[in-house]
Design a protein around this motif. Sequence first.
Motif, short mmCIF file in Angstrom:
data_model
loop_
_atom_site.label_atom_id
_atom_site.label_comp_id
_atom_site.label_asym_id
_atom_site.label_seq_id
_atom_site.Cartn_x
_atom_site.Cartn_y
_atom_site.Cartn_z
N MET A 16 45.55 31.68 -35.64
CA MET A 16 44.66 31.93 -34.52
C MET A 16 43.43 32.74 -34.95
SD MET A 16 44.04 31.66 -31.30
CE MET A 16 43.53 32.46 -29.81
N SER A 17 43.63 33.80 -35.76
CA SER A 17 42.49 34.62 -36.14
C SER A 17 41.49 33.83 -36.99
CB SER A 17 42.94 35.90 -36.85
OG SER A 17 43.57 35.60 -38.06
N GLN A 18 41.99 32.91 -37.83
CA GLN A 18 41.07 32.09 -38.63
C GLN A 18 40.25 31.18 -37.71
OE1 GLN A 18 40.40 32.47 -41.93
NE2 GLN A 18 38.72 31.08 -41.51
N ASP A 19 40.86 30.67 -36.64
CA ASP A 19 40.13 29.85 -35.68
C ASP A 19 38.98 30.64 -35.07
OD1 ASP A 19 41.80 27.69 -36.08
OD2 ASP A 19 42.99 28.04 -34.28
N LEU A 20 39.23 31.89 -34.71
CA LEU A 20 38.18 32.71 -34.10
C LEU A 20 37.09 33.03 -35.12
CD1 LEU A 20 40.16 35.16 -31.81
CD2 LEU A 20 39.08 32.97 -31.23
N LYS A 21 37.46 33.27 -36.37
CA LYS A 21 36.46 33.49 -37.42
C LYS A 21 35.57 32.25 -37.56
CE LYS A 21 39.11 36.57 -40.45
NZ LYS A 21 39.72 36.66 -41.80
N ASN A 22 36.21 31.08 -37.55
CA ASN A 22 35.45 29.83 -37.64
C ASN A 22 34.54 29.63 -36.44
OD1 ASN A 22 36.70 29.26 -40.08
ND2 ASN A 22 38.23 27.91 -39.17
N LYS A 23 35.01 30.01 -35.26
CA LYS A 23 34.18 29.89 -34.05
C LYS A 23 32.97 30.82 -34.11
CE LYS A 23 37.64 28.10 -30.94
NZ LYS A 23 38.28 28.19 -29.63
N ALA A 24 33.17 32.05 -34.59
CA ALA A 24 32.04 32.98 -34.72
C ALA A 24 31.02 32.40 -35.70
CB ALA A 24 32.54 34.34 -35.19
N ALA A 25 31.49 31.85 -36.81
CA ALA A 25 30.59 31.25 -37.80
C ALA A 25 29.89 30.02 -37.22
CB ALA A 25 31.36 30.88 -39.07
N ALA A 26 30.60 29.21 -36.47
CA ALA A 26 30.00 28.02 -35.87
C ALA A 26 28.91 28.39 -34.87
CB ALA A 26 31.07 27.17 -35.19
N TYR A 27 29.10 29.47 -34.14
CA TYR A 27 28.08 29.95 -33.21
C TYR A 27 26.80 30.28 -33.97
CZ TYR A 27 25.69 32.89 -29.81
OH TYR A 27 24.74 33.43 -28.97
N GLN B 94 34.48 39.16 -42.65
CA GLN B 94 34.97 39.00 -41.28
C GLN B 94 36.36 39.60 -41.17
OE1 GLN B 94 34.77 34.64 -40.91
NE2 GLN B 94 33.50 34.97 -39.10
N PHE B 95 36.62 40.23 -40.04
CA PHE B 95 37.93 40.75 -39.72
C PHE B 95 38.28 40.22 -38.33
CE2 PHE B 95 35.69 43.86 -42.29
CZ PHE B 95 36.57 44.02 -43.35
N ALA B 96 39.52 39.82 -38.14
CA ALA B 96 39.90 39.28 -36.84
C ALA B 96 41.26 39.80 -36.43
CB ALA B 96 39.93 37.76 -36.88
N GLN B 97 41.40 39.93 -35.13
CA GLN B 97 42.68 40.18 -34.49
C GLN B 97 42.65 39.36 -33.21
OE1 GLN B 97 42.72 44.43 -34.12
NE2 GLN B 97 41.83 44.37 -32.08
N PRO B 98 43.75 39.25 -32.50
CA PRO B 98 43.76 38.39 -31.32
C PRO B 98 42.58 38.68 -30.38
CG PRO B 98 45.98 39.09 -31.81
CD PRO B 98 45.07 39.85 -32.74
N GLY B 99 41.78 37.67 -30.12
CA GLY B 99 40.67 37.75 -29.17
C GLY B 99 39.41 38.41 -29.67
N GLU B 100 39.37 38.82 -30.95
CA GLU B 100 38.21 39.56 -31.45
C GLU B 100 37.89 39.21 -32.90
OE1 GLU B 100 38.50 43.82 -29.28
OE2 GLU B 100 39.98 43.47 -30.89
N VAL B 101 36.60 39.22 -33.21
CA VAL B 101 36.13 39.10 -34.59
C VAL B 101 35.06 40.16 -34.80
CG1 VAL B 101 34.88 37.65 -36.25
CG2 VAL B 101 36.63 36.63 -34.78
#
Length: 124
Positions: free
Chosen positions: A1-12, A69-76
């Motif tokens: 899940m955290s990798q997905d959010l990292k990828n979403k931040a990068a995609a933005y 990048q650092f991620a935890q549930p719901g945050e990057v």
Amino acid sequence: MSQDLKNKAAAYLRALETADWDTARSMCADTATVWHNDGKGEQSIEENVEGMEGQIHTIESMSYDITRQFAQPGEVLQQHVVHVATKNGMRGEVHAAVYFRFDAAGLITRIEEYANFVPAGQGT
């Protein structure tokens, strides 16, 4: 899940690089807010994107170099450098630490950006 959010931040950021405003907007909740350390307070995501759209005519190129990048549930939380070249010949970098908060659906609900512009040749 955290990798997905990292990828979403990068995609933005990739959407911003290419001035794909519709994609950038679609990655955010309608109620998303943006805060920068420029003293102007919070903006809606729409106000923030409109501001970028209004300046894009001056930009020759812009690219984001994500350094960590650092991620935890719901945050990057990430650090990046934005390399900017304007049509009038100015070159520089924006060094930034950016916080992204996401809702359960994976949409961005908050962006906080702590940034510092460094003209080319002046170092950090």
